[in-house]
Design a protein around this motif. Sequence first.
Motif, PDB file in Angstrom:
ATOM      1  N   ASN A  37     -14.045  33.522  81.848  1.00 32.01           N
ATOM      2  CA  ASN A  37     -12.700  34.022  81.533  1.00 32.01           C
ATOM      3  C   ASN A  37     -12.238  35.097  82.516  1.00 32.01           C
ATOM      4  O   ASN A  37     -11.114  35.556  82.432  1.00 32.01           O
ATOM      5  CB  ASN A  37     -12.635  34.545  80.099  1.00 32.01           C
ATOM      6  CG  ASN A  37     -13.516  35.753  79.865  1.00 32.01           C
ATOM      7  OD1 ASN A  37     -14.271  36.161  80.747  1.00 32.01           O
ATOM      8  ND2 ASN A  37     -13.427  36.311  78.681  1.00 32.01           N
ATOM      9  N   LYS A  38     -13.083  35.513  83.436  1.00 32.33           N
ATOM     10  CA  LYS A  38     -12.684  36.446  84.496  1.00 32.33           C
ATOM     11  C   LYS A  38     -12.010  35.705  85.646  1.00 32.33           C
ATOM     12  O   LYS A  38     -11.544  36.303  86.589  1.00 32.33           O
ATOM     13  CB  LYS A  38     -13.902  37.198  85.052  1.00 32.33           C
ATOM     14  CG  LYS A  38     -14.732  37.939  84.021  1.00 32.33           C
ATOM     15  CD  LYS A  38     -14.027  39.163  83.539  1.00 32.33           C
ATOM     16  CE  LYS A  38     -14.836  40.132  82.759  1.00 32.33           C
ATOM     17  NZ  LYS A  38     -15.771  39.805  81.800  1.00 32.33           N
ATOM     18  N   GLY A  39     -11.981  34.380  85.567  1.00 28.78           N
ATOM     19  CA  GLY A  39     -11.370  33.569  86.617  1.00 28.78           C
ATOM     20  C   GLY A  39     -12.421  32.797  87.399  1.00 28.78           C
ATOM     21  O   GLY A  39     -13.602  33.140  87.389  1.00 28.78           O
ATOM     22  N   TRP A  40     -11.954  31.767  88.056  1.00 27.79           N
ATOM     23  CA  TRP A  40     -12.849  30.954  88.879  1.00 27.79           C
ATOM     24  C   TRP A  40     -12.685  31.370  90.329  1.00 27.79           C
ATOM     25  O   TRP A  40     -11.590  31.615  90.805  1.00 27.79           O
ATOM     26  CB  TRP A  40     -12.525  29.474  88.723  1.00 27.79           C
ATOM     27  CG  TRP A  40     -12.766  28.991  87.339  1.00 27.79           C
ATOM     28  CD1 TRP A  40     -11.837  28.845  86.342  1.00 27.79           C
ATOM     29  CD2 TRP A  40     -14.012  28.630  86.764  1.00 27.79           C
ATOM     30  NE1 TRP A  40     -12.417  28.414  85.193  1.00 27.79           N
ATOM     31  CE2 TRP A  40     -13.761  28.261  85.423  1.00 27.79           C
ATOM     32  CE3 TRP A  40     -15.311  28.571  87.226  1.00 27.79           C
ATOM     33  CZ2 TRP A  40     -14.766  27.850  84.563  1.00 27.79           C
ATOM     34  CZ3 TRP A  40     -16.303  28.150  86.369  1.00 27.79           C
ATOM     35  CH2 TRP A  40     -16.029  27.795  85.059  1.00 27.79           C
ATOM     36  N   GLY A  41     -13.781  31.480  91.034  1.00 28.75           N
ATOM     37  CA  GLY A  41     -13.740  31.843  92.440  1.00 28.75           C
ATOM     38  C   GLY A  41     -13.955  33.323  92.665  1.00 28.75           C
ATOM     39  O   GLY A  41     -13.771  34.153  91.768  1.00 28.75           O
ATOM     40  N   VAL A  42     -14.349  33.624  93.879  1.00 24.31           N
ATOM     41  CA  VAL A  42     -14.705  34.988  94.243  1.00 24.31           C
ATOM     42  C   VAL A  42     -13.498  35.917  94.202  1.00 24.31           C
ATOM     43  O   VAL A  42     -13.590  37.041  93.705  1.00 24.31           O
ATOM     44  CB  VAL A  42     -15.353  35.001  95.657  1.00 24.31           C
ATOM     45  CG1 VAL A  42     -15.576  36.414  96.128  1.00 24.31           C
ATOM     46  CG2 VAL A  42     -16.646  34.226  95.648  1.00 24.31           C
ATOM     47  N   ASP A  43     -12.351  35.456  94.684  1.00 23.30           N
ATOM     48  CA  ASP A  43     -11.171  36.326  94.746  1.00 23.30           C
ATOM     49  C   ASP A  43     -10.703  36.754  93.355  1.00 23.30           C
ATOM     50  O   ASP A  43     -10.362  37.921  93.144  1.00 23.30           O
ATOM     51  CB  ASP A  43     -10.030  35.624  95.484  1.00 23.30           C
ATOM     52  CG  ASP A  43     -10.346  35.448  96.959  1.00 23.30           C
ATOM     53  OD1 ASP A  43     -11.125  36.271  97.490  1.00 23.30           O
ATOM     54  OD2 ASP A  43      -9.823  34.500  97.567  1.00 23.30           O
ATOM     55  N   ARG A  44     -10.710  35.845  92.416  1.00 26.27           N
ATOM     56  CA  ARG A  44     -10.284  36.201  91.053  1.00 26.27           C
ATOM     57  C   ARG A  44     -11.283  37.150  90.397  1.00 26.27           C
ATOM     58  O   ARG A  44     -10.905  38.057  89.674  1.00 26.27           O
ATOM     59  CB  ARG A  44     -10.127  34.950  90.213  1.00 26.27           C
ATOM     60  CG  ARG A  44      -8.970  34.122  90.690  1.00 26.27           C
ATOM     61  CD  ARG A  44      -8.247  33.541  89.555  1.00 26.27           C
ATOM     62  NE  ARG A  44      -7.112  32.788  90.070  1.00 26.27           N
ATOM     63  CZ  ARG A  44      -6.449  31.944  89.366  1.00 26.27           C
ATOM     64  NH1 ARG A  44      -6.794  31.730  88.115  1.00 26.27           N
ATOM     65  NH2 ARG A  44      -5.432  31.315  89.872  1.00 26.27           N
ATOM     66  N   SER A  80     -17.622  56.028  97.441  1.00 32.76           N
ATOM     67  CA  SER A  80     -16.176  55.955  97.620  1.00 32.76           C
ATOM     68  C   SER A  80     -15.486  54.946  96.705  1.00 32.76           C
ATOM     69  O   SER A  80     -14.424  54.474  97.018  1.00 32.76           O
ATOM     70  CB  SER A  80     -15.862  55.615  99.068  1.00 32.76           C
ATOM     71  OG  SER A  80     -16.422  54.349  99.380  1.00 32.76           O
ATOM     72  N   GLY A  81     -16.103  54.565  95.622  1.00 32.62           N
ATOM     73  CA  GLY A  81     -15.387  53.753  94.653  1.00 32.62           C
ATOM     74  C   GLY A  81     -15.723  52.280  94.617  1.00 32.62           C
ATOM     75  O   GLY A  81     -16.806  51.858  94.974  1.00 32.62           O
ATOM     76  N   LYS A  82     -14.750  51.483  94.194  1.00 30.86           N
ATOM     77  CA  LYS A  82     -14.965  50.102  93.812  1.00 30.86           C
ATOM     78  C   LYS A  82     -15.129  49.109  94.951  1.00 30.86           C
ATOM     79  O   LYS A  82     -15.592  48.001  94.738  1.00 30.86           O
ATOM     80  CB  LYS A  82     -13.816  49.648  92.933  1.00 30.86           C
ATOM     81  CG  LYS A  82     -12.497  49.580  93.680  1.00 30.86           C
ATOM     82  CD  LYS A  82     -11.371  49.182  92.770  1.00 30.86           C
ATOM     83  CE  LYS A  82     -10.065  49.154  93.503  1.00 30.86           C
ATOM     84  NZ  LYS A  82      -9.474  50.431  93.742  1.00 30.86           N
ATOM     85  N   ASN A  83     -14.740  49.443  96.158  1.00 26.16           N
ATOM     86  CA  ASN A  83     -14.752  48.456  97.235  1.00 26.16           C
ATOM     87  C   ASN A  83     -16.152  48.026  97.650  1.00 26.16           C
ATOM     88  O   ASN A  83     -16.358  46.887  98.027  1.00 26.16           O
ATOM     89  CB  ASN A  83     -13.984  48.982  98.440  1.00 26.16           C
ATOM     90  CG  ASN A  83     -12.511  49.117  98.132  1.00 26.16           C
ATOM     91  OD1 ASN A  83     -11.978  48.373  97.323  1.00 26.16           O
ATOM     92  ND2 ASN A  83     -11.866  50.079  98.750  1.00 26.16           N
ATOM     93  N   ARG A  84     -17.103  48.902  97.566  1.00 24.05           N
ATOM     94  CA  ARG A  84     -18.461  48.556  97.976  1.00 24.05           C
ATOM     95  C   ARG A  84     -19.099  47.505  97.054  1.00 24.05           C
ATOM     96  O   ARG A  84     -19.634  46.517  97.541  1.00 24.05           O
ATOM     97  CB  ARG A  84     -19.301  49.834  98.046  1.00 24.05           C
ATOM     98  CG  ARG A  84     -20.703  49.629  98.465  1.00 24.05           C
ATOM     99  CD  ARG A  84     -20.775  49.290  99.938  1.00 24.05           C
ATOM    100  NE  ARG A  84     -22.144  48.989 100.274  1.00 24.05           N
ATOM    101  CZ  ARG A  84     -22.772  49.444 101.326  1.00 24.05           C
ATOM    102  NH1 ARG A  84     -22.138  50.208 102.176  1.00 24.05           N
ATOM    103  NH2 ARG A  84     -24.002  49.122 101.557  1.00 24.05           N
ATOM    104  N   GLN A  86     -17.576  45.342  95.265  1.00 22.91           N
ATOM    105  CA  GLN A  86     -16.807  44.112  95.437  1.00 22.91           C
ATOM    106  C   GLN A  86     -17.205  43.349  96.689  1.00 22.91           C
ATOM    107  O   GLN A  86     -17.116  42.131  96.723  1.00 22.91           O
ATOM    108  CB  GLN A  86     -15.318  44.422  95.525  1.00 22.91           C
ATOM    109  CG  GLN A  86     -14.689  44.757  94.221  1.00 22.91           C
ATOM    110  CD  GLN A  86     -13.213  45.025  94.406  1.00 22.91           C
ATOM    111  OE1 GLN A  86     -12.600  44.577  95.363  1.00 22.91           O
ATOM    112  NE2 GLN A  86     -12.646  45.763  93.492  1.00 22.91           N
ATOM    113  N   SER A  87     -17.650  44.057  97.715  1.00 16.91           N
ATOM    114  CA  SER A  87     -18.043  43.364  98.947  1.00 16.91           C
ATOM    115  C   SER A  87     -19.287  42.505  98.731  1.00 16.91           C
ATOM    116  O   SER A  87     -19.514  41.555  99.475  1.00 16.91           O
ATOM    117  CB  SER A  87     -18.283  44.379 100.072  1.00 16.91           C
ATOM    118  OG  SER A  87     -19.427  45.151  99.793  1.00 16.91           O
TER     119      SER A  87
END
Length: 160
Positions: A37-44, A80-84, A86-87
């Motif tokens: 339910n979080k979405g399909w695929g890495v971007d979602r 520095s937050g959420k970007n790390r 997510q990578s």
Amino acid sequence: GIKELLKFVTKCLLHSHTVKGIGRLYDVRRQWRVTANKGWGVDRKRKAFAQWFEMHIPYDNCVYAFWRNRQCRYIGRTMSGKNRPQSQFQKHWFPGVTRVDIYASRGSINIPRLECLMSHRFEPTYSKIKPATRKWYSKCPICETHKIIRDEVRAIFRFR
């Protein structure tokens, strides 16, 4: 032989008073479940994680752990937050991940220590490099003990 000795010492130290205070190193602990339910695929999934991070994690300094059921896949840290975190969604091992644990702290001084202690405790399969430390940050007690033992054994058994 030294590696076997260090494994034994690590196992003993993980159950000692040295590591029992791991909960004092972070202020907030949250889990994000990777579900359909979080979405399909890495971007979602990245977008859903970013929204969740903004809502639930009040500090930028954190250690994150990726899990597949009961097996730890990867442990990392960010100042520095959420970007790390997510990578890491782009990595080849991410599709099997079932949850992400975030341990956030308002101060940054204990973050390297927390990352190192969690690496010793959970033994992640894809984090093969020892966590980096900084000069004025608090040190990992297990790594400090490893260094003392390594130096002592090498001093006793000098190889020429």
